[in-house]
Design a protein around this motif. Structure first.
Motif, PDB file in Angstrom:
ATOM      1  N   LEU A  82      -3.684 -11.670  -9.216  1.00 61.99           N
ATOM      2  CA  LEU A  82      -3.862 -11.784  -8.489  1.00 61.99           C
ATOM      3  C   LEU A  82      -3.713 -10.443  -8.115  1.00 61.99           C
ATOM      4  N   VAL A  83      -3.150  -9.420  -9.055  1.00 62.39           N
ATOM      5  CA  VAL A  83      -3.572  -7.927  -8.628  1.00 62.39           C
ATOM      6  C   VAL A  83      -5.025  -7.228  -9.476  1.00 62.39           C
ATOM      7  N   LEU A  84      -5.035  -7.799 -10.210  1.00 63.26           N
ATOM      8  CA  LEU A  84      -6.910  -7.418 -10.406  1.00 63.26           C
ATOM      9  C   LEU A  84      -7.260  -8.094  -9.590  1.00 63.26           C
ATOM     10  N   GLY A  85      -7.786  -9.524  -9.058  1.00 63.82           N
ATOM     11  CA  GLY A  85      -8.858 -10.029  -8.160  1.00 63.82           C
ATOM     12  C   GLY A  85      -8.415  -8.840  -6.770  1.00 63.82           C
ATOM     13  N   ALA A  86      -7.396  -9.138  -6.216  1.00 63.27           N
ATOM     14  CA  ALA A  86      -7.460  -8.211  -4.944  1.00 63.27           C
ATOM     15  C   ALA A  86      -7.827  -6.794  -5.014  1.00 63.27           C
ATOM     16  N   LYS A  87      -7.312  -5.902  -5.846  1.00 58.20           N
ATOM     17  CA  LYS A  87      -8.260  -4.783  -6.430  1.00 58.20           C
ATOM     18  C   LYS A  87      -9.423  -4.488  -6.555  1.00 58.20           C
ATOM     19  N   LYS A  88     -10.344  -5.456  -6.503  1.00 54.14           N
ATOM     20  CA  LYS A  88     -12.132  -6.040  -6.277  1.00 54.14           C
ATOM     21  C   LYS A  88     -12.001  -5.302  -4.941  1.00 54.14           C
ATOM     22  N   CYS A  89     -11.024  -5.884  -3.979  1.00 51.99           N
ATOM     23  CA  CYS A  89     -11.883  -5.821  -2.791  1.00 51.99           C
ATOM     24  C   CYS A  89     -11.231  -4.933  -1.956  1.00 51.99           C
ATOM     25  N   ARG A  90     -12.310  -4.178  -1.012  1.00 50.02           N
ATOM     26  CA  ARG A  90     -12.247  -3.235   0.055  1.00 50.02           C
ATOM     27  C   ARG A  90     -12.198  -3.408   1.037  1.00 50.02           C
ATOM     28  N   VAL A  91     -11.289  -3.274   1.724  1.00 53.76           N
ATOM     29  CA  VAL A  91     -11.596  -3.311   2.917  1.00 53.76           C
ATOM     30  C   VAL A  91     -11.011  -2.538   3.957  1.00 53.76           C
ATOM     31  N   ILE A  92     -12.060  -1.699   4.946  1.00 62.86           N
ATOM     32  CA  ILE A  92     -10.885  -0.721   5.167  1.00 62.86           C
ATOM     33  C   ILE A  92     -12.141  -0.572   7.294  1.00 62.86           C
ATOM     34  N   THR A  93     -10.625  -0.359   7.956  1.00 64.87           N
ATOM     35  CA  THR A  93     -10.658  -0.104   9.141  1.00 64.87           C
ATOM     36  C   THR A  93      -9.946   1.184   9.676  1.00 64.87           C
ATOM     37  N   THR A 120       5.364  -1.148  -6.298  1.00 66.80           N
ATOM     38  CA  THR A 120       4.556  -1.446  -7.518  1.00 66.80           C
ATOM     39  C   THR A 120       3.483  -2.056  -7.413  1.00 66.80           C
ATOM     40  N   LEU A 121       3.648  -3.301  -8.265  1.00 64.90           N
ATOM     41  CA  LEU A 121       2.199  -4.350  -8.138  1.00 64.90           C
ATOM     42  C   LEU A 121       1.380  -4.160  -6.822  1.00 64.90           C
ATOM     43  N   LEU A 122       1.810  -3.827  -6.002  1.00 65.05           N
ATOM     44  CA  LEU A 122       1.059  -4.013  -4.574  1.00 65.05           C
ATOM     45  C   LEU A 122      -0.578  -2.401  -4.422  1.00 65.05           C
ATOM     46  N   GLY A 123       1.129  -1.447  -4.935  1.00 63.65           N
ATOM     47  CA  GLY A 123       0.451  -0.251  -4.550  1.00 63.65           C
ATOM     48  C   GLY A 123      -0.704  -0.463  -6.165  1.00 63.65           C
ATOM     49  N   VAL A 124      -0.570  -1.268  -7.061  1.00 63.60           N
ATOM     50  CA  VAL A 124      -1.883  -0.721  -7.803  1.00 63.60           C
ATOM     51  C   VAL A 124      -2.406  -1.801  -7.289  1.00 63.60           C
ATOM     52  N   ALA A 125      -2.579  -3.114  -6.450  1.00 63.38           N
ATOM     53  CA  ALA A 125      -3.729  -3.956  -6.280  1.00 63.38           C
ATOM     54  C   ALA A 125      -4.404  -3.316  -4.950  1.00 63.38           C
ATOM     55  N   GLY A 126      -4.191  -1.950  -4.413  1.00 60.99           N
ATOM     56  CA  GLY A 126      -5.051  -1.520  -3.748  1.00 60.99           C
ATOM     57  C   GLY A 126      -4.026  -2.240  -2.639  1.00 60.99           C
ATOM     58  N   CYS A 127      -2.649  -2.258  -1.765  1.00 60.44           N
ATOM     59  CA  CYS A 127      -2.661  -2.716  -1.038  1.00 60.44           C
ATOM     60  C   CYS A 127      -2.918  -1.393   0.255  1.00 60.44           C
ATOM     61  N   ASN A 128      -3.154  -1.822   1.525  1.00 63.26           N
ATOM     62  CA  ASN A 128      -4.156  -1.062   2.881  1.00 63.26           C
ATOM     63  C   ASN A 128      -3.174  -0.160   3.295  1.00 63.26           C
ATOM     64  N   PHE A 129      -1.655  -0.942   3.663  1.00 65.44           N
ATOM     65  CA  PHE A 129       0.018   0.048   4.152  1.00 65.44           C
ATOM     66  C   PHE A 129       1.221  -0.766   3.700  1.00 65.44           C
ATOM     67  N   ILE A 130       1.562  -0.272   4.090  1.00 61.94           N
ATOM     68  CA  ILE A 130       3.700  -0.204   3.732  1.00 61.94           C
ATOM     69  C   ILE A 130       4.397  -0.347   4.493  1.00 61.94           C
ATOM     70  N   MET A 131       5.114  -0.928   4.484  1.00 60.11           N
ATOM     71  CA  MET A 131       5.958  -0.515   5.673  1.00 60.11           C
ATOM     72  C   MET A 131       7.223   1.264   5.949  1.00 60.11           C
ATOM     73  N   GLY A 132       7.307   1.944   6.277  1.00 56.65           N
ATOM     74  CA  GLY A 132       8.344   3.080   6.596  1.00 56.65           C
ATOM     75  C   GLY A 132       9.701   2.592   7.526  1.00 56.65           C
ATOM     76  N   ILE A 133      10.362   2.262   7.171  1.00 52.49           N
ATOM     77  CA  ILE A 133      11.792   2.020   7.758  1.00 52.49           C
ATOM     78  C   ILE A 133      13.099   3.814   7.457  1.00 52.49           C
ATOM     79  N   PRO A 134      13.854   4.415   8.021  1.00 52.63           N
ATOM     80  CA  PRO A 134      14.401   4.862   7.997  1.00 52.63           C
ATOM     81  C   PRO A 134      15.946   4.263   6.885  1.00 52.63           C
ATOM     82  N   GLY A 135      16.080   5.193   5.383  1.00 48.25           N
ATOM     83  CA  GLY A 135      16.865   4.047   4.781  1.00 48.25           C
ATOM     84  C   GLY A 135      16.562   3.334   4.087  1.00 48.25           C
ATOM     85  N   SER A 136      15.223   2.561   4.645  1.00 48.89           N
ATOM     86  CA  SER A 136      15.178   0.544   4.742  1.00 48.89           C
ATOM     87  C   SER A 136      15.486  -0.263   4.745  1.00 48.89           C
TER      88      SER A 136
END
Length: 461
Positions: A133-144, A381-397
């Motif tokens: 799942l990580v390697l397959g997603a890494k091959k896909c680039r979607v730009i907006t 960490t796995l999503l970062g390696v897989a090329g995830c476009n964005f994650i959430m940023g919340i005070p103190g999580s």
């Protein structure tokens, strides 16, 4: 009828819907729905059987009748037989091998985006390992793009989520400042309102837009209210950038959200007409999540992961800037523990990327789930390696309005530093120009950042 032999036992599956459900890796929502495999042996047998199904067979079988479901009709309309030719000879199993082959690169993955159906993509994800799942997603680039560019190689964006239990302006502004000083906010500054009504949403939009304009921040803002609220806000001339809506993979589920495909199209056209964008014209923001169809009794006996991927057909019809799977938010009734949340998050990201969507993930869990921050660190960490476009940023999580655990501004900072990732280029230039970060993309404590802090103080009562 599908069947396969495993050892001395023969396993039979009445139809494709049953086979796909039984082949799905274990999750509590499918058990709750009564569609999960009865044992790990039956699950393996179903996966073996599913791997031998030709991709072409998915074109002849409707999991939900097109006569009853507009999402099925949309999937059929989107399908491009010319794009399918490249992979039309493959089975689900050999499709997995094709995706993972070193000869299959980004150009090939992009070329099949409309040559596969969500059901095909869901099927192949069910027989893939975590590393697949990580390697397959890494091959896909979607730009907006809207006011900045999201999804470029070597980049990771962050939604700055400054929620407040009473939507108090000063509290929201403090969270925005906290996030900006740690490099969050390039995906969107997006608030889940505590109260979804016109006056409150308008107040929050004006607050965020005033901050954006005052500091010339190259980003976009959003109040995550119902699409009809957004449409009324646009009519009133409020500063709305992105139209938000939760969506699902069946017509019945979308009706439970109070939406239709035509309504989403109307909202998109209305947002485009405002021309508030400067870099690109992606004006929609969608959120999804495994289990939502079951919670609305709108699942039609289909497993929750397949329904999630069907929702991506709805999303891509409207060229969104952002699509976010809120993976652990609905609760342990659907994804019981950290193991199930990690698997589901990687499945969602992979499937969305294969279908051509700008996927982000809210890496999260509810307080009554069998999960903790270590699980979220692994998924992040796995999503970062897989090329995830964005994650959430919340005070103190810890989201103090929605009462769930997600990822913090510091988590995003870790991920960028560990993997050498940067924000959207326009936003990167802004935080360096403001003196918030240095050329190594590390936060600074200097006169300019202190001046920004000072200028916020007391300014948003």
């Amino acid at each position: 009828m599908y069947q396969t032999k495993l050892g001395n036992n023969t396993f039979q599956f009445n139809d494709l819907k049953t086979l796909m459900a039984k082949a799905t890796p274990l999750r509590s929502g499918d058990v709750l729905a009564g569609v999960a495999a009865s044992s790990s042996v039956e699950r393996v047998a179903a996966q073996i059987c599913l791997a031998d199904i030709p991709l072409s067979e998915f074109l002849n079988i409707e999991l939900i009748s097109a006569e009853q479901d507009d999402v099925t009709r949309l999937i059929q309309k989107q399908f491009d037989p010319n794009a399918f030719r490249l992979i039309s000879h493959l089975t689900v199993g050999s499709f997995r091998e094709w995706i993972l082959s070193s000869e299959t690169r980004e150009t090939e993955m992009t070329s099949i985006q409309y040559g596969v159906t969500p059901e095909m993509v869901a099927a192949v994800s069910k027989i893939m390992s975590i590393q697949d799942l990580v390697l397959g997603a890494k091959k896909c680039r979607v730009i907006t793009s809207f006011r900045n560019t999201i999804g470029l190689p070597g980049r990771l964006s962050v939604r700055l989520q400054p929620n407040h239990p009473t939507d108090e302006s000063a509290g929201v502004a403090a969270s925005i400042l906290d996030g900006l000083l740690l490099g969050a906010g390039d995906a969107v500054i997006g608030i889940n309102p505590a109260t979804d009504n016109l006056p409150n949403a308008a107040k929050l939009l004006r607050l965020m837009d005033s901050i954006r304009q005052k500091y010339s921040i190259p980003t976009q803002t959003c109040v995550l209210c119902h699409v009809t609220t957004s449409m009324e806000l646009m009519k009133q001339g409020e500063p709305l950038d992105l139209v938000f809506q939760s969506i699902g993979g069946t017509q019945k589920l979308n009706e439970s959200f109070g939406i239709s495909l035509s309504l989403l199209g109307e909202a998109r056209e209305q947002a485009l007409s405002l021309k508030r964008f400067s870099v690109g014209s992606n004006v929609m923001y969608f959120e999804t999540g495994q289990g939502s169809a079951l919670s609305a009794n709108a699942h039609s006996g289909i497993d929750q992961q397949t329904l999630e991927v069907r929702a991506y057909a709805v999303a891509r019809e409207f060229s969104p800037l952002l699509v976010n799977t809120v993976v652990g938010f609905i609760g342990p009734e659907y994804l019981y523990n950290g193991k199930q949340i990690i698997r589901a998050g990687l499945e969602d990201h992979f499937c969305g990327k294969v279908l051509g969507l700008p996927m982000g993930v809210d890496i999260c869990y509810t307080n009554h789930a069998d999960a903790d921050a270590d699980d979220m660190d692994m998924l992040m960490t796995l999503l970062g390696v897989a090329g995830c476009n964005f994650i959430m940023g919340i005070p103190g999580s810890d989201d103090i309005m929605l009462s769930y655990q997600s990822t913090s501004f510091h988590d995003a900072l870790y991920l960028r530093q560990a993997l050498g990732l940067k924000p959207a280029p326009e936003f990167e230039a802004w935080i360096q120009g403001m003196g918030i970060w240095n050329e190594k993309m590390l936060p600074l404590k200097n006169e300019r950042s202190r001046a920004l802090l000072s200028s916020f103080s007391g300014g948003y009562e």
